[in-house]
Structure formats: C-alpha cells, structure tokens
Scaffold this motif. Structure first.
Motif, PDB file in Angstrom:
ATOM      1  N   GLU A   1     -19.543 -13.198   6.945  1.00  0.00           N
ATOM      2  CA  GLU A   1     -19.859 -13.403   5.526  1.00  0.00           C
ATOM      3  C   GLU A   1     -19.553 -12.164   4.697  1.00  0.00           C
ATOM      4  N   LEU A   2     -19.705 -10.992   5.303  1.00  0.00           N
ATOM      5  CA  LEU A   2     -19.398  -9.765   4.572  1.00  0.00           C
ATOM      6  C   LEU A   2     -17.932  -9.725   4.154  1.00  0.00           C
ATOM      7  N   TYR A   3     -17.043 -10.125   5.044  1.00  0.00           N
ATOM      8  CA  TYR A   3     -15.621 -10.079   4.692  1.00  0.00           C
ATOM      9  C   TYR A   3     -15.232 -11.202   3.733  1.00  0.00           C
ATOM     10  N   ASP A   4     -15.996 -12.274   3.704  1.00  0.00           N
ATOM     11  CA  ASP A   4     -15.795 -13.278   2.662  1.00  0.00           C
ATOM     12  C   ASP A   4     -16.160 -12.689   1.303  1.00  0.00           C
TER      13      ASP A   4
ATOM     14  N   LEU B   1      -7.265  -8.510  -0.204  1.00  0.00           N
ATOM     15  CA  LEU B   1      -7.901  -7.891   0.944  1.00  0.00           C
ATOM     16  C   LEU B   1      -7.044  -8.130   2.187  1.00  0.00           C
ATOM     17  N   GLU B   2      -6.759  -7.082   2.932  1.00  0.00           N
ATOM     18  CA  GLU B   2      -6.040  -7.199   4.197  1.00  0.00           C
ATOM     19  C   GLU B   2      -7.055  -7.520   5.288  1.00  0.00           C
ATOM     20  N   ARG B   3      -7.125  -8.791   5.689  1.00  0.00           N
ATOM     21  CA  ARG B   3      -8.167  -9.209   6.619  1.00  0.00           C
ATOM     22  C   ARG B   3      -7.840  -8.884   8.072  1.00  0.00           C
ATOM     23  N   ASN B   4      -6.639  -8.393   8.341  1.00  0.00           N
ATOM     24  CA  ASN B   4      -6.343  -7.950   9.698  1.00  0.00           C
ATOM     25  C   ASN B   4      -7.092  -6.672  10.058  1.00  0.00           C
ATOM     26  N   LEU B   5      -7.506  -5.928   9.038  1.00  0.00           N
ATOM     27  CA  LEU B   5      -8.412  -4.803   9.268  1.00  0.00           C
ATOM     28  C   LEU B   5      -9.819  -5.347   9.077  1.00  0.00           C
ATOM     29  N   ALA B   6     -10.525  -5.589  10.180  1.00  0.00           N
ATOM     30  CA  ALA B   6     -11.711  -6.438  10.130  1.00  0.00           C
ATOM     31  C   ALA B   6     -12.977  -5.753  10.599  1.00  0.00           C
ATOM     32  N   GLY B   7     -13.028  -4.422  10.585  1.00  0.00           N
ATOM     33  CA  GLY B   7     -14.222  -3.731  11.020  1.00  0.00           C
ATOM     34  C   GLY B   7     -14.378  -3.767  12.531  1.00  0.00           C
ATOM     35  N   HIS B   8     -15.205  -2.881  13.066  1.00  0.00           N
ATOM     36  CA  HIS B   8     -15.295  -2.786  14.519  1.00  0.00           C
ATOM     37  C   HIS B   8     -16.567  -2.048  14.924  1.00  0.00           C
ATOM     38  N   ARG B   9     -16.816  -2.046  16.219  1.00  0.00           N
ATOM     39  CA  ARG B   9     -17.939  -1.335  16.808  1.00  0.00           C
ATOM     40  C   ARG B   9     -17.690   0.173  16.784  1.00  0.00           C
TER      41      ARG B   9
ATOM     42  N   VAL C   1     -25.473   1.757  11.962  1.00  0.00           N
ATOM     43  CA  VAL C   1     -24.872   2.842  12.730  1.00  0.00           C
ATOM     44  C   VAL C   1     -24.271   2.389  14.057  1.00  0.00           C
ATOM     45  N   VAL C   2     -23.915   1.114  14.175  1.00  0.00           N
ATOM     46  CA  VAL C   2     -23.147   0.649  15.332  1.00  0.00           C
ATOM     47  C   VAL C   2     -21.915  -0.139  14.907  1.00  0.00           C
ATOM     48  N   TRP C   3     -21.662  -0.226  13.599  1.00  0.00           N
ATOM     49  CA  TRP C   3     -20.488  -0.930  13.096  1.00  0.00           C
ATOM     50  C   TRP C   3     -19.804  -0.098  12.015  1.00  0.00           C
ATOM     51  N   VAL C   4     -18.491  -0.238  11.937  1.00  0.00           N
ATOM     52  CA  VAL C   4     -17.705   0.379  10.872  1.00  0.00           C
ATOM     53  C   VAL C   4     -17.177  -0.717   9.961  1.00  0.00           C
ATOM     54  N   LEU C   5     -17.410  -0.557   8.672  1.00  0.00           N
ATOM     55  CA  LEU C   5     -16.873  -1.476   7.667  1.00  0.00           C
ATOM     56  C   LEU C   5     -15.542  -0.915   7.169  1.00  0.00           C
ATOM     57  N   GLU C   6     -14.473  -1.687   7.359  1.00  0.00           N
ATOM     58  CA  GLU C   6     -13.130  -1.289   6.926  1.00  0.00           C
ATOM     59  C   GLU C   6     -12.704  -2.159   5.746  1.00  0.00           C
ATOM     60  N   ILE C   7     -12.190  -1.523   4.713  1.00  0.00           N
ATOM     61  CA  ILE C   7     -11.652  -2.252   3.565  1.00  0.00           C
ATOM     62  C   ILE C   7     -10.263  -1.719   3.257  1.00  0.00           C
ATOM     63  N   GLN C   8      -9.255  -2.608   3.301  1.00  0.00           N
ATOM     64  CA  GLN C   8      -7.907  -2.259   2.859  1.00  0.00           C
ATOM     65  C   GLN C   8      -7.496  -3.229   1.770  1.00  0.00           C
ATOM     66  N   LEU C   9      -7.083  -2.667   0.642  1.00  0.00           N
ATOM     67  CA  LEU C   9      -6.603  -3.468  -0.483  1.00  0.00           C
ATOM     68  C   LEU C   9      -5.104  -3.272  -0.660  1.00  0.00           C
ATOM     69  N   CYS C  10      -4.425  -4.333  -1.089  1.00  0.00           N
ATOM     70  CA  CYS C  10      -2.995  -4.262  -1.404  1.00  0.00           C
ATOM     71  C   CYS C  10      -2.759  -4.934  -2.750  1.00  0.00           C
ATOM     72  N   HIS C  11      -1.790  -4.414  -3.478  1.00  0.00           N
ATOM     73  CA  HIS C  11      -1.407  -5.031  -4.750  1.00  0.00           C
ATOM     74  C   HIS C  11      -0.652  -6.337  -4.455  1.00  0.00           C
ATOM     75  N   PRO C  12      -0.817  -7.377  -5.273  1.00  0.00           N
ATOM     76  CA  PRO C  12      -0.154  -8.662  -5.000  1.00  0.00           C
ATOM     77  C   PRO C  12       1.365  -8.583  -4.977  1.00  0.00           C
ATOM     78  N   THR C  13       1.948  -7.670  -5.754  1.00  0.00           N
ATOM     79  CA  THR C  13       3.419  -7.632  -5.835  1.00  0.00           C
ATOM     80  C   THR C  13       4.009  -6.244  -5.583  1.00  0.00           C
ATOM     81  N   GLU C  14       3.276  -5.189  -5.852  1.00  0.00           N
ATOM     82  CA  GLU C  14       3.809  -3.831  -5.714  1.00  0.00           C
ATOM     83  C   GLU C  14       3.413  -3.237  -4.353  1.00  0.00           C
ATOM     84  N   PRO C  15       4.243  -2.337  -3.794  1.00  0.00           N
ATOM     85  CA  PRO C  15       3.915  -1.706  -2.508  1.00  0.00           C
ATOM     86  C   PRO C  15       2.884  -0.587  -2.674  1.00  0.00           C
TER      87      PRO C  15
END
Length: 588
Positions: A505-508, A521-529, A553-567
C-alpha cells in the motif's frame, strides 16, 4: 586419465606467491577451507566457494552474487583457487580487489585453503561480555572514574560507548573515556552522580574491586573520521567530555591541530584540567577553553575564534540542546554537514531500554541476526548519511562516472567501511533514469548544469548502512523541481506508513503522489530489508510486495522518480524510522 585431454587452469598460490597449474582432477576433489581467525572449516569441491560455505551452514556475508558489491570479499592466506568461468557476453566482476583478495561468489577452490573475512565474525556475536571492576576513584565531588577489564578484549573505536546491563533488565550507557588498546584493554568511564539515580546512587557506590558487570558494545557513531591535515574542533558539556577525550588522544598522537571547548557550570566540572593543561604545553597545536556558564554555550565562544570552519572537522558530545545549537551555528559558519559528528545523551535510562529489537517483528519477513541492535543500525545510518554528503562534496564538473565511483570507494574506505553490501551507484544526467541493474555510461561527464544520484550501501562495524540522495549542479529548473518532488513523495509515503499501511500500500501511495506532481514512480525499485550484515541470510523480500505493516529500522524505503518525457530522474532512500532517536544515554 587421458592427460592429453586434461584441462588445466592458471591460479595464484598465496602461500608462496607463485603461479601454479590447477588440473581439473584437483577441482573435483574435496578441499578443506579453514576460516581465520575462528578456525572453523567447511568442504568445497567444484561448486563456488560461496555456495559451499552457505551449504555448510556458516553465516557468510554476501549480496549481489555478481562480483560487484564486495560483500563476500575474503583475504587469501594460503591455497589455490580459480575464477568462475563466464560467457563471453557476461561482464567481469567490477569490485576492486587487492592482490591477496578474492570474491567467494566468483571463485572455486583448487586446493585446501585458508581464508580470512575482514570485518566479519562468523560467530555473529551479540556484543555482550562481562567485565571486572579494576578501580574506582572520585574525580570531583559528584564524578567517579570507574575502570573495568572486560573478560575478552573489545575492539573499540575512539568515541564509542558501551551499555551497562542491570539486573532488572534496564541499562545505562557510558562513553569510553580512554583508548583501551593503549591501556591493556581496560575501559575507563567518567560517571556523574544523578540524584535518585538507580545506578549512580544505589549500585555504583556498592561496587568493589573484582565485582562483575555485564556490558554490551561498543557502539556509537561519534567516532574518529579525521584525516591528519584537517583542523579539529571538539565540543563537550559535562561528562560528555568522556566521549570526546579518546578523540582528543587520537588527535594528539597524530599531531593534529585541535581545539577543545568544554562547558560546565562550576570549576569542579573541569575534572581533567591537569591533563589538559599538561597536554596543551606538550602539544603546540592543542588549545582548550573551559566555558563557565549554566547553559554551557560552548559554540558561541568557539565562533568568536579564528577557525577555518569550511575546512574543520567538528565533534560534539553532551546534552542535546548544545548539540542542536552547535550544529546549526557551525553549519551556518561554513562547516560541511558531514564534518559535524555528534553524540547526544539524556539523563535517563528510558531510551536505552528501547535499544533492543523493534517490537512485534514479523517472525518470517523481519528476521534479524543475533547481534542486531537499534543502536548499531542507527549508527550505521548516520555514518551512511555522512558518507553520501562527503562523496557529493567531492564531485566536480568534468569528472566521469568512473572517476566518481573510484573517489566514492576511496571515501568509504577512509571512513571505515569494511564492505559494501551493494555496489556504490553514481549516475549523472541521462543515467539518472536508470535503475541500479541497468547499464550506465561510465565515461559520462558531469556537466556544469546537471543532476546526480549518489547511492551507497556500506557496512559499518557489522551493520548495514543504506542511503541515497540526488544533487543538482547549476540552476536547471526541471532538475530542481525533480528533487523537490522526490522528497515530497518520500515524506508523504513515510507519513502514510505511520497510518498503518502495508508495504504494498505504501508504494501505491507513492505512485499516486508522484503522478499528482507530474512525475512517474519507478516501481522496479521497490524497497528492501536491512539489518546487521548480511540481511540476505534473514530475508530478501521487497517492501512493495509485502502485505504486513513494516516495522521500524528493518526496511529501506526507496523512491525513484522519472520525468514522463525527458531523461531526468532522481532517487532518495532511507531506513523507515518514525523519528530521530538519541543514540546514547547518560547515567541515572
């Protein structure tokens, strides 16, 4: 055997520093691998050494299995081995190794071997030991020097502390006020009597020479970071001086330029004046200032002096108010954020009681090792935050990605990282839209106007640190908007965690937040232990796929954003933690 068809392989024998031939027949023999200094052994045949060790039940550190992270790095004391065979289109391992090092995930044994795993104990100790009282004496009317000798030698870094475990399950934390390696392993503590304190008024007065105490540690993040060319400023209030003294002793031994500001409310608070006066006469580059003030505003006095703040390393140990004010004012004066290292304490044992395992860990998804502690994880987090800042401060326009990665590796090593449990990732410009597993251009050059991701996964004292952030060079509005949106999405997602949402739900929430701001949101980067090193022994689940409410303190929240059209992309990650927690506590 038909020797005309015998396959041979060239290997290096570190027992005699000569190359030798490893026939295939020897590869299929059973080889005994001894691990130093524990003396534990396991057997290996043709399988990778990592697989053989895991099959034997030994808790070997590993992570990527691609030869990129260095988690399974070992030193070859003796014996022969060969590298893993790989397809022509498979990239070679990229982790840099010394001449006597190899990676378990990339190597096969060709003989009996003796290996050493740097910075890692196969016994995964819980850092608990007993200690005997050696001596006890008054340093002032309300400060006692307590000297203990642990049952086993402790590897203590200057600036660390230990936790005294009490019979009622409570604990008290005290800084180690000496360099034990120079004092036959003895630990020295400066302990102030606190009115009504369980330990200082009831237990400490009863201690006699030979009595036993139970200790945990050492832990703590306010440790020596200095290069000998940089001036130091030390701040202490009260018995916070105990945590500062080992750093001072280290600086004096290295003939560094160092200034101490020690705050107290009376002359008796400066209980180590004799030593400091002698040291200031013996060392021309050392000065100290006693600050008489009920508020002990040491930083206000320091800021009136002619320090080169932009080039200064600062350490602070004492009450939280002093540290907060000193940090704010020192940074305003030009101190770089990663060069302000501090340890705050409060006069209570309550915080220390929280320093064990997080409550209500999920039995399957949130396993940790026997040496796990909240203190260790928080110390690793703080060190990783400083490491990212240190690396970012050394990035220069015109530098290639390859040069930046080499600089980052040197920085992590200099700061004391024993491993990197995942490879260091630095991405410039167009490469910021890539995920870690995607290829990047190592020759890409950092431009005057650019956006940069720095992502590190070092191991500090057996604990995993994981932190990443994005930095903007120049004034490009789209880059600045990307970083602004990145941190807003992260904060909103972390706040949603506080409402009791599951990992999925957090990634939603993160995806909806990113879209509302015009980003993807780049959902392939999905947080980890994350845990005491290596967490892969306990679990490799992705945060975005778990249906439980993740614990602190047992999980890492990862957030990667990308522009819809620009690199253009940005990345931020941090341990899921509700709020900043003090690491050490004073006596009560």
């Amino acid at each position: 055997m038909n020797y005309s068809k015998l396959e041979v392989l060239l290997v290096l024998d570190y027992s005699n520093n000569q190359t030798s031939i490893c026939p295939e027949v020897f590869m299929h023999s059973h080889h005994v691998i001894e691990l130093s200094p524990s003396g534990k052994t396991f057997e290996a045949t043709q399988e990778l050494l990592l697989d053989a060790m895991l099959a034997s039940g030994l808790p070997v550190p590993f992570s990527c299995r691609r030869g990129a992270c260095g988690s399974c790095k070992v030193r070859v004391v003796s014996g022969q081995y060969r590298d893993k065979q790989r397809a022509a289109d498979t990239p070679a391992p990229s982790y840099p190794l010394a001449a006597d090092e190899m990676l378990l995930c990339q190597s096969h044994a060709c003989s009996d071997m003796r290996l050493e795993i740097p910075g890692w104990s196969l016994d995964a100790p819980a850092l608990k030991t007993s200690a005997q009282v050696v001596s006890k004496r008054a340093l002032s009317t309300d400060i006692i020097e307590l000297v203990l000798l642990p049952a086993q030698p402790l590897e203590v870094r200057a600036g660390q502390y230990v936790r005294f475990r009490l019979n009622n399950g409570d604990s008290r934390c005290f800084s180690i006020a000496n360099l034990p390696a120079q004092d036959q392993g003895q630990l020295v503590f400066h302990i102030r009597r606190v009115s009504g304190g369980l330990f200082t008024e009831h237990l400490l007065p009863m201690l006699q020479t030979g009595d036993a105490l139970q200790l945990e540690g050492p832990v703590g993040a306010c440790t020596w970071q200095h290069d000998d060319q940089r001036p130091l400023v030390l701040f202490a209030t009260g018995t916070g001086y105990a945590g500062i003294k080992p750093l001072l002793l280290t600086a004096l031994a290295r003939a560094a330029e160092v200034t101490l500001y020690w705050g107290g409310s009376s002359a008796a608070d400066f209980y180590d004046r004799e030593f400091l006066d002698q040291a200031s006469h013996a060392h021309p580059h050392f000065r100290w200032h006693p600050i008489f003030s009920p508020q002990a505003r040491v930083q206000q006095v320091a800021l009136t002096q002619a320090h080169r703040w932009a080039d200064t390393q600062v350490y602070a140990c004492g009450n939280a108010a002093m540290i907060s004010q000193a940090r704010e004012q020192c940074l305003a004066a030009g101190v770089q954020a990663h060069r302000f290292v501090a340890e705050a304490f409060v006069a209570s044992g309550a915080v220390a009681a929280e320093a064990g395992l997080p409550s209500a860990l999920h039995p399957e998804l949130e396993k940790v090792g026997p040496r796990y502690s909240l203190d260790g994880m928080l110390a690793a987090r703080e060190q990783s935050v400083r490491a990212v800042a240190a690396i970012a401060s050394q990035l220069q326009v015109g530098m290639t990605t390859a040069q930046a990665l080499e600089m980052a590796a040197q920085t992590l090593q200099a700061m004391g990282a024993s491993h990197t449990w995942h490879p260091t990732y630095i991405r410039f410009g167009d490469d910021t839209v890539c995920t870690p597993r995607q290829g990047i251009d190592l020759q890409r050059v950092l431009r005057t106007t650019d956006i940069v991701v720095v992502d590190v996964g070092p191991v500090w004292d057996g604990y995993e640190g994981d932190y990443g952030d994005t930095f903007v060079f120049g004034e490009h509005p789209l880059h600045q908007a990307c970083v602004k949106a990145l941190h807003e999405v992260f904060d909103e997602t972390r706040q949603a965690w506080g409402r009791g949402l599951s990992g999925r739900e957090l990634y939603d929430v993160a995806e909806r937040s990113a879209q509302a701001k015009g980003w993807q949101l780049e959902r392939n980067l999905a947080g980890h232990r994350i845990a005491d090193f290596p967490h892969v022994l306990y679990g490799q689940d992705k945060l975005a796929e778990v249906e439980i409410v993740p614990s602190e303190v047992v999980w890492v929240l990862e957030i990667q954003l990308c522009h819809p059209t620009e690199p253009v992309g940005a990345f931020f990650e941090d341990i899921l933690i509700a709020e900043a927690k003090p690491i050490a506590t004073a006596a009560a």
